[in-house]
Design a protein around this motif. Structure first.
Motif, mmCIF file in Angstrom:
data_model
loop_
_atom_site.group_PDB
_atom_site.id
_atom_site.type_symbol
_atom_site.label_atom_id
_atom_site.label_comp_id
_atom_site.label_asym_id
_atom_site.label_seq_id
_atom_site.Cartn_x
_atom_site.Cartn_y
_atom_site.Cartn_z
ATOM 1 N N SER A 198 0.858 -1.189 0.000
ATOM 2 C CA SER A 198 0.000 0.000 0.000
ATOM 3 C C SER A 198 0.892 1.235 0.000
ATOM 4 C CB SER A 198 -0.896 0.012 1.237
ATOM 5 O OG SER A 198 -1.776 -1.096 1.240
ATOM 6 N N HIS A 199 0.495 2.247 -0.771
ATOM 7 C CA HIS A 199 1.322 3.441 -0.903
ATOM 8 C C HIS A 199 0.519 4.694 -0.542
ATOM 9 C CE1 HIS A 199 4.920 1.726 -2.862
ATOM 10 N NE2 HIS A 199 4.064 0.838 -3.350
ATOM 11 N N ASN A 200 1.211 5.628 0.097
ATOM 12 C CA ASN A 200 0.684 6.964 0.381
ATOM 13 C C ASN A 200 1.759 7.971 -0.002
ATOM 14 O OD1 ASN A 200 -2.026 6.892 2.072
ATOM 15 N ND2 ASN A 200 -0.767 5.186 2.779
ATOM 16 N N ASP A 201 1.519 8.733 -1.054
ATOM 17 C CA ASP A 201 2.495 9.707 -1.535
ATOM 18 C C ASP A 201 1.869 11.096 -1.544
ATOM 19 O OD1 ASP A 201 4.161 7.523 -2.025
ATOM 20 O OD2 ASP A 201 3.422 7.301 -4.081
ATOM 21 N N GLY A 202 2.680 12.087 -1.249
ATOM 22 C CA GLY A 202 2.164 13.450 -1.227
ATOM 23 C C GLY A 202 3.218 14.476 -1.596
ATOM 24 N N PHE A 203 2.733 15.588 -2.147
ATOM 25 C CA PHE A 203 3.598 16.717 -2.488
ATOM 26 C C PHE A 203 2.900 17.988 -2.041
ATOM 27 C CE2 PHE A 203 4.642 20.276 -5.221
ATOM 28 C CZ PHE A 203 6.032 20.281 -5.202
ATOM 29 N N PHE A 204 3.636 18.860 -1.340
ATOM 30 C CA PHE A 204 3.086 20.118 -0.848
ATOM 31 C C PHE A 204 4.053 21.236 -1.225
ATOM 32 C CE2 PHE A 204 2.667 16.557 2.015
ATOM 33 C CZ PHE A 204 1.307 16.444 2.220
ATOM 34 N N GLY A 205 3.552 22.311 -1.747
ATOM 35 C CA GLY A 205 4.412 23.425 -2.113
ATOM 36 C C GLY A 205 3.679 24.744 -2.071
ATOM 37 N N ASN A 206 4.370 25.792 -1.663
ATOM 38 C CA ASN A 206 3.796 27.135 -1.711
ATOM 39 C C ASN A 206 4.915 28.156 -1.829
ATOM 40 O OD1 ASN A 206 4.439 28.398 1.084
ATOM 41 N ND2 ASN A 206 3.552 26.435 1.647
ATOM 42 N N PHE A 241 -1.972 14.447 -3.494
ATOM 43 C CA PHE A 241 -1.949 13.226 -2.693
ATOM 44 C C PHE A 241 -2.351 12.051 -3.586
ATOM 45 C CE2 PHE A 241 -3.429 16.834 -0.264
ATOM 46 C CZ PHE A 241 -2.592 16.851 0.843
ATOM 47 N N GLN A 242 -1.628 10.961 -3.493
ATOM 48 C CA GLN A 242 -1.987 9.738 -4.217
ATOM 49 C C GLN A 242 -1.874 8.547 -3.273
ATOM 50 O OE1 GLN A 242 0.878 11.453 -5.916
ATOM 51 N NE2 GLN A 242 -0.587 12.819 -6.896
ATOM 52 N N THR A 243 -2.878 7.695 -3.280
ATOM 53 C CA THR A 243 -2.840 6.455 -2.517
ATOM 54 C C THR A 243 -3.092 5.290 -3.464
ATOM 55 O OG1 THR A 243 -5.202 6.488 -1.979
ATOM 56 C CG2 THR A 243 -3.710 7.624 -0.464
#
Length: 351
Positions: free
Chosen positions: A160-168, A190-192
């Motif tokens: 199982s995968h949980n990937d995320g990217f946050f930027g500002n 966010f991608q799961t």
């Protein structure tokens, strides 16, 4: 209440500690705004020009009574260039093994963050940015009784995968000594993958989800002459969420044994929102006049679906072998929902 220069100097350089200090000063339920926007990241202390705590709980500019507001105003072109970098890694060596499986499955968690900011043009323009990328994967454990009565307890062959990217990023620019423009841009993703499996649920019960959202902000703030002050703001936000099942099939649940079939999730939600507001203050004698406007618009669509093929529930393996379900549930109807609104307001008050 406006904090003095001495009080500002005594505040923490750590944004999280600074946030807690401001909440302690303002009281429970306070809302922190950075340059008129809620939810923004707190700036470095060197970029803060003033902090004001307002307890005017019945002011006409607020939609509801009872609010306490902490208004942080930043100063463009202030503070040295600063940067930070962090990296975190969690590997298999720090993970324990479940007592219900003979071997532990692989897992990994990586998190990389980079940020910085400072003066672009002295006393004229400054910026700050933050980027964070996280990648995590884990192996679910399954513990079921198969339809033929055999026990299966093991680490699954998929992760199982949980990937995320946050930027500002935020940029400000001083048009004049008193008038400042500010712009901000943010994006999150966010991608799961292979969610909802393990325990009683077999591999085909997996599902994936994607969520993307972003926002753009612009603001003008500053005095006009000796007696007036104008603050104008604009914010546009969007969001897109989608769910996908590994297979399209009804769900079969046998209590205390196994669950097979599709995850039965599909569709998603998409939204766009726009907010524009402006406040004008004018002081004359013993009176403080304030007039303003706010306009809100939104477009929202949802075709989120779940359990659209139906779920059979059996009390036991014997009932499953006999084809005798205890219950059958299914969600029917049109899942499409469209919602749009536009509202505007004017206010005026005299203190």
């Amino acid at each position: 209440t406006t904090l003095t220069r001495e009080q500002l100097a005594n505040l923490s350089d750590d944004p999280e500690v600074l946030r807690q200090q401001l909440m302690d000063m303002a009281g429970p339920g306070a809302v922190i705004r950075v340059d008129s926007f809620e939810g923004a990241a707190l700036p470095n202390k060197s970029q803060i020009r003033s902090i004001r705590i307002s307890r005017d709980q019945f002011a006409a500019e607020f939609h509801a009574a009872g609010g306490i507001n902490v208004e942080i105003i930043t100063q463009p072109g202030m503070g040295p260039m600063r940067g930070n970098l962090n990296y975190r890694l969690l590997g298999d060596s720090l993970s324990g093994r479940s007592p219900f499986v003979p071997e532990r499955g692989p897992e990994e968690n990586q998190n990389v963050g980079i940020g910085g900011g400072g003066t672009l043009i002295k006393n004229k323009s400054s910026f700050n940015f933050f980027i964070n990328d996280q990648r995590s994967g884990s192996t679910p454990n399954i513990n079921i009784v198969t339809p033929d009565g055999e026990h299966r307890s093991e680490a699954m062959a998929i992760q199982s995968h949980n990937d995320g990217f946050f930027g500002n990023v935020n940029v400000d620019y001083a048009l004049t000594i008193d008038q400042t423009l500010r712009f901000g841009l943010g994006y999150n993703s966010f991608q799961t993958k292979n969610q909802g499996i393990g325990g009683w649920d077999r591999e085909e019960r997996g599902s994936a989800r994607e969520n993307h959202n972003g926002n753009f902000m612009a603001q003008q703030i500053g005095p006009i002459g000796r007696r007036a002050f104008l603050r104008t703001r604009l914010r546009y936000s969007w969001a897109d969420r989608e769910s996908i099942a590994s297979i399209e099939a009804p769900t079969v649940r046998v209590l205390d044994a196994f669950t097979i079939g599709g995850a039965q999730v599909a569709g998603g939600q998409r939204s766009k929102t726009l907010t524009f507001g402006s406040d004008f203050d004018y002081v004359r004698g013993n009176h403080t006049w304030r007039v303003g406007t706010q306009i809100d618009a939104a477009d929202w669509h949802s075709d989120d679906r779940s359990n659209y093929l139906g779920t059979y529930t059996f009390e036991s393996l014997a009932a499953y072998d006999e084809g005798r379900p205890r219950s059958y549930t299914r969600r029917i109807g049109d899942p499409n929902i469209d919602y749009r609104y536009f509202q505007g307001a004017l206010y005026g008050q005299d203190d």
